[in-house]
Design a protein around this motif. Structure first.
Motif, PDB file in Angstrom:
ATOM      1  N   SER B  46       0.839  -1.190   0.000  1.00 24.10           N
ATOM      2  CA  SER B  46       0.000   0.000   0.000  1.00 24.10           C
ATOM      3  C   SER B  46       0.872   1.237   0.000  1.00 24.10           C
ATOM      4  O   SER B  46       1.839   1.301   0.754  1.00 24.10           O
ATOM      5  CB  SER B  46      -0.865   0.005   1.264  1.00 24.10           C
ATOM      6  N   LEU B  47       0.548   2.208  -0.808  1.00 22.14           N
ATOM      7  CA  LEU B  47       1.241   3.497  -0.756  1.00 22.14           C
ATOM      8  C   LEU B  47       0.235   4.583  -0.395  1.00 22.14           C
ATOM      9  O   LEU B  47       0.265   5.111   0.700  1.00 22.14           O
ATOM     10  CB  LEU B  47       1.914   3.806  -2.099  1.00 22.14           C
ATOM     11  N   ARG B  48      -0.684   4.892  -1.305  1.00 24.22           N
ATOM     12  CA  ARG B  48      -1.665   5.949  -1.068  1.00 24.22           C
ATOM     13  C   ARG B  48      -2.493   5.693   0.189  1.00 24.22           C
ATOM     14  O   ARG B  48      -2.672   6.580   1.018  1.00 24.22           O
ATOM     15  CB  ARG B  48      -2.642   6.035  -2.250  1.00 24.22           C
ATOM     16  N   ARG B  50      -1.854   3.701   2.708  1.00 17.59           N
ATOM     17  CA  ARG B  50      -1.003   3.732   3.892  1.00 17.59           C
ATOM     18  C   ARG B  50      -0.769   5.161   4.369  1.00 17.59           C
ATOM     19  O   ARG B  50      -0.952   5.486   5.545  1.00 17.59           O
ATOM     20  CB  ARG B  50       0.335   3.072   3.542  1.00 17.59           C
ATOM     21  N   LEU B  51      -0.382   6.019   3.441  1.00 14.43           N
ATOM     22  CA  LEU B  51       0.007   7.371   3.840  1.00 14.43           C
ATOM     23  C   LEU B  51      -1.192   8.295   4.028  1.00 14.43           C
ATOM     24  O   LEU B  51      -1.230   9.093   4.955  1.00 14.43           O
ATOM     25  CB  LEU B  51       0.991   7.960   2.825  1.00 14.43           C
ATOM     26  N   SER B  52      -2.190   8.186   3.166  1.00 18.51           N
ATOM     27  CA  SER B  52      -3.328   9.115   3.272  1.00 18.51           C
ATOM     28  C   SER B  52      -4.181   8.801   4.500  1.00 18.51           C
ATOM     29  O   SER B  52      -4.678   9.726   5.162  1.00 18.51           O
ATOM     30  CB  SER B  52      -4.187   9.076   2.005  1.00 18.51           C
ATOM     31  N   GLN B  54      -3.106   7.395   7.274  1.00 19.43           N
ATOM     32  CA  GLN B  54      -2.296   7.861   8.401  1.00 19.43           C
ATOM     33  C   GLN B  54      -2.412   9.381   8.547  1.00 19.43           C
ATOM     34  O   GLN B  54      -2.575   9.903   9.651  1.00 19.43           O
ATOM     35  CB  GLN B  54      -0.827   7.501   8.136  1.00 19.43           C
ATOM     36  N   LYS B  55      -2.281  10.070   7.419  1.00 15.79           N
ATOM     37  CA  LYS B  55      -2.361  11.531   7.427  1.00 15.79           C
ATOM     38  C   LYS B  55      -3.718  11.995   7.959  1.00 15.79           C
ATOM     39  O   LYS B  55      -3.793  12.932   8.777  1.00 15.79           O
ATOM     40  CB  LYS B  55      -2.137  12.062   5.995  1.00 15.79           C
ATOM     41  N   ARG B 300      -7.973  11.159  -1.203  1.00 19.64           N
ATOM     42  CA  ARG B 300      -7.965   9.979  -0.340  1.00 19.64           C
ATOM     43  C   ARG B 300      -7.835  10.386   1.137  1.00 19.64           C
ATOM     44  O   ARG B 300      -8.442   9.795   2.020  1.00 19.64           O
ATOM     45  CB  ARG B 300      -6.806   9.034  -0.725  1.00 19.64           C
TER      46      ARG B 300
END
Lengths: 316, 316, 316
Positions: B46-48, B50-52, B54-55, B300
């Motif tokens: 996961s990239l988007r 995972r980070l979005s 979390q953000k 996202r």
């Protein structure tokens, strides 16, 4: 102050009471860990320990840095004096000293390899960090002990305490993989500190734990007999300590069943998790009202928080 | 309240407006998540997400604990009643109950395996957590749906809304690897909730999605015809649902090109990312001014934040 | 403002003084990073960089999101115009633009592959993020440089400054694995900015670093001669730059020993770590009072914090 072993608990009943106080108001000391950093180093997989220790640190307002050494860092060398021309990229001496500069407390998980008994008993990784780190160390399960688990177990037993002097049984149970003795060892050491409990260890002949740990704790090779009138059944598999790391017994008669539990005094069922259902314990028992395994896992947060809190109070 | 599927959105247009309000002032509810913990569990890369996600949690002042189950935890068993003498170390029942004690919300990513259609349709992992967890669950892409993505897509379309009733086209496009149907499924379900849009799905014969999801959504097998007068082109590959998980078509005539886009009403180009350039879409199209894929990814954060915010408001 | 190379330091002695001020009071700017997010992307293992950069960000009150691209995300494509029908799932263009929307600063670690010199010199990963990201980029060790390390080295040398103009020696030393030239390169570039130091590079014939980096820095092939009167010995292995990425020399005569150190002016011993003991340097030397390798690692926090602080001040 380090928390490496049950031996580090000076007064078990006091610690248990303190942990129960934390459980009632987990955010009370939210400022204690402000601007303090917990470094969590994993050399092995972890679910409960990973999340509950992190949660404990967050409850104390600490920063947490998690690192999986196996795939995120460098392979460590633990021997002194070697020419490092093989796989290991970094010596524990540098690693421990360096990490101590970034973290106020270092927590470590490093399982037994179950191949070299002497090396496991030496707790190579934990001892390396203890020797070279310059900040307190917390044991998140080493080769020979899992003291955060056993402290949580003590808290859980206190919450379910019987009006009479209880009988507590640690029973071996079968498992398809060779497992370390760490959880059983720390449970034994914790029970040896319980003043008002009777304690019996039961396991097949040959499955004796390290006698330097069990000392004069009572061993009963007949599981049925051990279960009689028990108030707490603590199930756990471990691989053979004498034929080190071998599985010499897979007898499903040792699985904890409802029939076995019927021999007890309506005992609570305990296990540290993860548990192999229908190997260690039947669905019927673990899903029964007498199963307190989920509560044990919950108390991992408060056991870790108590330890971190004591260290932070000490560090200040 | 859980967020598992587009079905959990009671009023799509209201949710979109709420998300746009969050986007204008993402830190407005910084106190809402104080001392609340989001556990993010990944069974897949996961990239988007995972980070979005979390953000989004950080924007709400939440603590975040991230765990990659595949290499950091234990292999889970999802079947009831089995003798756990194989690879799986822990049953979903214990895992879900235990994690629920450390987290206020659990978010899960668990892709389709694309081997066993029935198992994928049963959403084994997501359903296991839903059944056994005692806190709200958020779907960060399951076997059959990716509702955080489709909510972000709805937000993005609202930001680019046309003065007239728009025509939205979901087009299949070729890809070298077998991919799940999850994103397409949730996009279809989200479009079925849009009251003021026309919606057409286009794909090669035989590439029909699950008819229980597409229901009476219009299908047009002629991609060129589908593109005529379109205002939004949403490209996505999925593997064959009938010949389950197979790639039975790799026809590059389905790639979205500038020629194809010329058939539309100056349509916006959409994709959930990651995208295979010059397979799904040519560089020319994705790099054009009409491409809004980066904005979709940005949204996202606000789609996740809206969902977390709704859950937190519910939990309090 | 990016921090990609020692070239980004406009005034080295000023930066060093600023970093020393931060070291005296690391929490002074705790509010500077409030609600700002540092995304740390790792394409390679990391211990010091991972923890010290995180610590620096926490000291500034930033949020940190860590991501290991190798096992947590998608394989990236860095070439423009290709048909993405191979292993890479996502183009750097989308990845960089998307991550820029979730993070205020992106820090990247991407080592040299040591196979394709041209590709390494092009800093494919770092350059890709630099080109496509819309937020500042920090180099946490690229293919050809490790400027956070060399800034920490400069800070450490300042803390041990000699009353006279010091002689600094960068010496190659043997290592069993082929290593990148990154640390050596940045150290050379940093030394070229030092106005009051003499600098000598010593290595076996054929082990010349990239001449575009060493420029007119003095090279002395006789290690003993180089060590004469040295005040700082900086040891580091690198693989052959001419026979690119090869190990053409493993001569243990280049190991830094007490005998070699005896030739110096009671020099301090430096190394970036991790270090192979008794390959690069003997136990005797690295464990001596003159070894300042642990201090170097400590200063990684302040070098990173200075860089983040400068960027945050710039971004506001």
């Amino acid at each position: 102050m380090n928390y490496i072993s049950i031996k580090n608990i000076d007064n078990l009943s006091q610690w248990v009471q303190d942990a129960l106080k934390i459980k009632k108001n987990p955010l009370k000391n939210k400022k204690l860990g402000k601007n303090k950093t917990l470094g969590m180093l994993f050399f092995n997989p972890s679910l409960r320990t990973r999340l509950s220790t992190q949660k404990a640190a967050l409850n104390l307002g600490m920063n947490v840095m998690v690192m999986n050494f196996t795939n995120e860092g460098w392979t460590l060398e633990f021997e002194d004096g070697v020419i490092m021309n093989q796989g290991a990229s970094e010596h524990i001496k540098e690693a421990a000293e360096v990490i101590s500069q970034y973290c106020d407390i270092i927590a470590i998980r490093a399982f037994a390899g179950l191949i070299d008994k002497e090396k496991d008993n030496a707790e190579t990784v934990m001892a390396g960090f203890l020797k070279h780190a310059t900040v307190p160390i917390v044991n998140m399960e080493g080769a020979t002990g899992h003291p955060l688990q056993s402290l949580a177990d003590a808290i859980t037993m206190e919450e379910h305490k019987t009006p009479h002097r209880p009988k507590v049984v640690l029973t071996w149970a079968p498992h398809p993989k060779a497992l370390p003795q760490a959880v059983a060892n720390s449970f034994v050491e914790m029970m040896q500190k319980q003043e008002n409990m009777d304690f019996v260890i039961t396991h097949p002949q040959g499955y004796e734990l390290n006698p330097e740990i069990t000392k004069d704790s009572k061993i009963e090779y007949d599981q049925d007999k051990a279960f009689e009138n028990a108030d707490f059944i603590y199930a756990k598999n471990w691989s053979n300590y004498n034929e080190y790391g071998q599985i010499t017994n897979a007898d499903s008669n040792w699985t904890v069943t409802a029939e076995k539990m019927a021999l007890t005094n309506n005992a609570k069922f305990m296990h540290c998790l993860p548990v192999r259902r229908n190997m260690i314990v039947t669905d019927e028992v673990i899903d029964s009202e007498n199963s307190i395994v989920i509560e044990q896992a919950n108390n991992r947060t408060y056991s870790a928080q108590l330890v971190l809190q004591k260290i932070l109070n000490n560090v200040k």
